[in-house]
Structure formats: C-alpha cells, structure tokens
Write a protein that holds these residues in place. Structure first.
Motif, PDB file in Angstrom:
ATOM      1  N   MET A  12       0.829  -1.133  -0.037  1.00  0.00           N
ATOM      2  CA  MET A  12      -0.021   0.116  -0.019  1.00  0.00           C
ATOM      3  C   MET A  12       0.744   1.128   0.231  1.00  0.00           C
ATOM      4  O   MET A  12       0.387   2.245  -0.724  1.00  0.00           O
ATOM      5  CB  MET A  12      -0.913   0.039   1.048  1.00  0.00           C
ATOM      6  CG  MET A  12      -1.746   1.167   1.291  1.00  0.00           C
ATOM      7  SD  MET A  12      -3.226   1.317   0.128  1.00  0.00           S
ATOM      8  CE  MET A  12      -4.489   0.393   0.933  1.00  0.00           C
ATOM      9  N   SER A  13       1.808   1.067   0.911  1.00  0.00           N
ATOM     10  CA  SER A  13       2.994   2.353   0.775  1.00  0.00           C
ATOM     11  C   SER A  13       3.472   2.744  -0.445  1.00  0.00           C
ATOM     12  O   SER A  13       3.523   4.067  -1.121  1.00  0.00           O
ATOM     13  CB  SER A  13       3.719   2.037   1.846  1.00  0.00           C
ATOM     14  OG  SER A  13       4.807   1.162   1.523  1.00  0.00           O
ATOM     15  N   GLY A  14       3.952   1.603  -1.219  1.00  0.00           N
ATOM     16  CA  GLY A  14       4.431   1.976  -2.443  1.00  0.00           C
ATOM     17  C   GLY A  14       3.238   2.512  -3.497  1.00  0.00           C
ATOM     18  O   GLY A  14       3.554   3.249  -4.461  1.00  0.00           O
ATOM     19  N   LEU A  51       0.664   4.212  -2.903  1.00  0.00           N
ATOM     20  CA  LEU A  51       0.146   5.632  -2.580  1.00  0.00           C
ATOM     21  C   LEU A  51       1.392   6.638  -2.833  1.00  0.00           C
ATOM     22  O   LEU A  51       1.051   7.777  -3.284  1.00  0.00           O
ATOM     23  CB  LEU A  51      -0.089   5.742  -1.138  1.00  0.00           C
ATOM     24  CG  LEU A  51      -1.152   4.945  -0.432  1.00  0.00           C
ATOM     25  CD1 LEU A  51      -1.179   5.022   0.996  1.00  0.00           C
ATOM     26  CD2 LEU A  51      -2.435   5.556  -0.866  1.00  0.00           C
ATOM     27  N   PHE A  52       2.636   6.239  -2.654  1.00  0.00           N
ATOM     28  CA  PHE A  52       3.683   7.027  -3.095  1.00  0.00           C
ATOM     29  C   PHE A  52       3.911   7.548  -4.310  1.00  0.00           C
ATOM     30  O   PHE A  52       3.629   8.612  -4.733  1.00  0.00           O
ATOM     31  CB  PHE A  52       5.073   6.295  -2.686  1.00  0.00           C
ATOM     32  CG  PHE A  52       6.223   6.937  -3.305  1.00  0.00           C
ATOM     33  CD1 PHE A  52       6.464   7.984  -2.447  1.00  0.00           C
ATOM     34  CD2 PHE A  52       6.948   6.658  -4.186  1.00  0.00           C
ATOM     35  CE1 PHE A  52       7.743   8.855  -2.588  1.00  0.00           C
ATOM     36  CE2 PHE A  52       7.972   7.510  -4.532  1.00  0.00           C
ATOM     37  CZ  PHE A  52       8.388   8.768  -3.794  1.00  0.00           C
ATOM     38  N   CYS A  58      -4.076  -2.038  -4.824  1.00  0.00           N
ATOM     39  CA  CYS A  58      -3.815  -0.838  -5.912  1.00  0.00           C
ATOM     40  C   CYS A  58      -4.954   0.010  -6.381  1.00  0.00           C
ATOM     41  O   CYS A  58      -5.328   1.017  -6.641  1.00  0.00           O
ATOM     42  CB  CYS A  58      -2.884  -0.976  -6.626  1.00  0.00           C
ATOM     43  SG  CYS A  58      -1.088  -1.603  -6.266  1.00  0.00           S
ATOM     44  N   ALA A  65      -6.801   1.813  -3.511  1.00  0.00           N
ATOM     45  CA  ALA A  65      -5.938   2.667  -3.161  1.00  0.00           C
ATOM     46  C   ALA A  65      -6.294   4.017  -4.269  1.00  0.00           C
ATOM     47  O   ALA A  65      -6.421   5.136  -3.886  1.00  0.00           O
ATOM     48  CB  ALA A  65      -4.304   2.644  -3.125  1.00  0.00           C
ATOM     49  N   ALA A 123       3.688  -0.465  -6.014  1.00  0.00           N
ATOM     50  CA  ALA A 123       3.488  -1.545  -4.853  1.00  0.00           C
ATOM     51  C   ALA A 123       4.532  -2.791  -5.030  1.00  0.00           C
ATOM     52  O   ALA A 123       4.851  -3.068  -4.165  1.00  0.00           O
ATOM     53  CB  ALA A 123       1.948  -1.976  -5.107  1.00  0.00           C
ATOM     54  N   ALA A 141       7.920  -1.500  -3.766  1.00  0.00           N
ATOM     55  CA  ALA A 141       7.681  -1.509  -2.304  1.00  0.00           C
ATOM     56  C   ALA A 141       7.906  -2.803  -1.625  1.00  0.00           C
ATOM     57  O   ALA A 141       8.351  -3.076  -0.680  1.00  0.00           O
ATOM     58  CB  ALA A 141       6.613  -0.655  -1.822  1.00  0.00           C
ATOM     59  N   ARG A 142       7.257  -3.965  -2.329  1.00  0.00           N
ATOM     60  CA  ARG A 142       7.150  -5.286  -2.096  1.00  0.00           C
ATOM     61  C   ARG A 142       8.652  -5.846  -1.913  1.00  0.00           C
ATOM     62  O   ARG A 142       9.234  -6.651  -1.097  1.00  0.00           O
ATOM     63  CB  ARG A 142       6.249  -6.193  -2.713  1.00  0.00           C
ATOM     64  CG  ARG A 142       6.248  -7.442  -2.336  1.00  0.00           C
ATOM     65  CD  ARG A 142       5.162  -8.072  -2.518  1.00  0.00           C
ATOM     66  NE  ARG A 142       5.146  -9.467  -2.137  1.00  0.00           N
ATOM     67  CZ  ARG A 142       4.629  -9.976  -1.144  1.00  0.00           C
ATOM     68  NH1 ARG A 142       3.832  -9.090  -0.486  1.00  0.00           N
ATOM     69  NH2 ARG A 142       4.502 -11.123  -0.660  1.00  0.00           N
ATOM     70  N   VAL A 160      10.712  -3.797   1.083  1.00  0.00           N
ATOM     71  CA  VAL A 160      10.215  -3.625   2.565  1.00  0.00           C
ATOM     72  C   VAL A 160      10.239  -5.051   2.994  1.00  0.00           C
ATOM     73  O   VAL A 160      10.063  -6.011   2.202  1.00  0.00           O
ATOM     74  CB  VAL A 160       8.806  -3.108   2.690  1.00  0.00           C
ATOM     75  CG1 VAL A 160       8.623  -3.344   4.210  1.00  0.00           C
ATOM     76  CG2 VAL A 160       8.933  -1.679   2.556  1.00  0.00           C
TER      77      VAL A 160
END
Length: 118
Positions: A2-4, A6-7, A74, A77, A111, A114-115, A118
C-alpha cells in the motif's frame, strides 16, 4: 504494498493526464491495462530475480495469493485517492472505472517496488 502504491499514485492523481488517458482508451484497452498491470507486478516481484524477491511454490499459486490481492489493494487505493481529490465528481461509472484502472497501473508498479524493498 500500500505504501508504494500511495507513493506513486498520490504524485500522479492530481494531474490531468490520468483522466486524459482514461478518456482516450476504450473498455477493451482498460481491460488490457488491468492485465498488463498484474503481469508487470507478477514479473517484477517473482520472476526477475532481484534481491528480496519472494519465493513461491508455483507461479499460479503466487499469482492467486500475492499478485491478485496486491492489485486489488492498488485499485482500492487508486479509487480512494481519486475520490478524495474529487476527480470522480460528475463522471459516470465507466469513466470512474477507467480513471481508477489507469491510476492503478502506476500504483501497481509502486506497490511491486515497495514489496521488494520492505
């Protein structure tokens, strides 16, 4: 993931390009963009061979357990961002879905990145 999503999506959502691309492609191309997004996420996370890459039993299992739910994140979001920014106001259902899918393309790449990070 989710963070990727959203980024990248928060940087692109306020621009007109998302709506212009969504307006110019038809329903068939929207489905192609959805399939391409899921394919790119799957390849990026599971097949390329980056450090931090996930190990899976079978490619189909990885697709069903990680790629499809990741793409659903995705889509949610992207829909939320567009609603928050008021980009879906006065649009029909087809236009809202096309805008969401076009924005989810870039969100899915974020996303996937980010996966791996992280």
């Amino acid at each position: 993931m989710m963070s990727g999503a959203l980024f990248l999506a928060l940087n692109l959502a306020p621009t007109e390009e998302i709506q212009l691309v969504a307006y110019r492609i038809g329903p068939e191309a929207t489905l192609v963009v959805m399939g391409l997004s899921m394919l790119l996420v799957h390849i990026f996370v599971f097949e390329v061979g980056f450090a931090g890459q996930e190990e899976q039993e079978t490619p189909l299992e990885a697709l069903l357990h990680f790629t499809v739910p990741g793409y659903a994140i995705c889509l949610l979001a992207s829909m939320g961002i567009l609603a928050l920014l008021g980009m879906n106001d006065a649009h029909g259902t087809g236009a809202i879905m096309a805008n969401t899918v076009v924005l989810a393309f870039s969100a899915s790449l974020g996303a996937a990145a980010a996966r791996l990070l992280v």
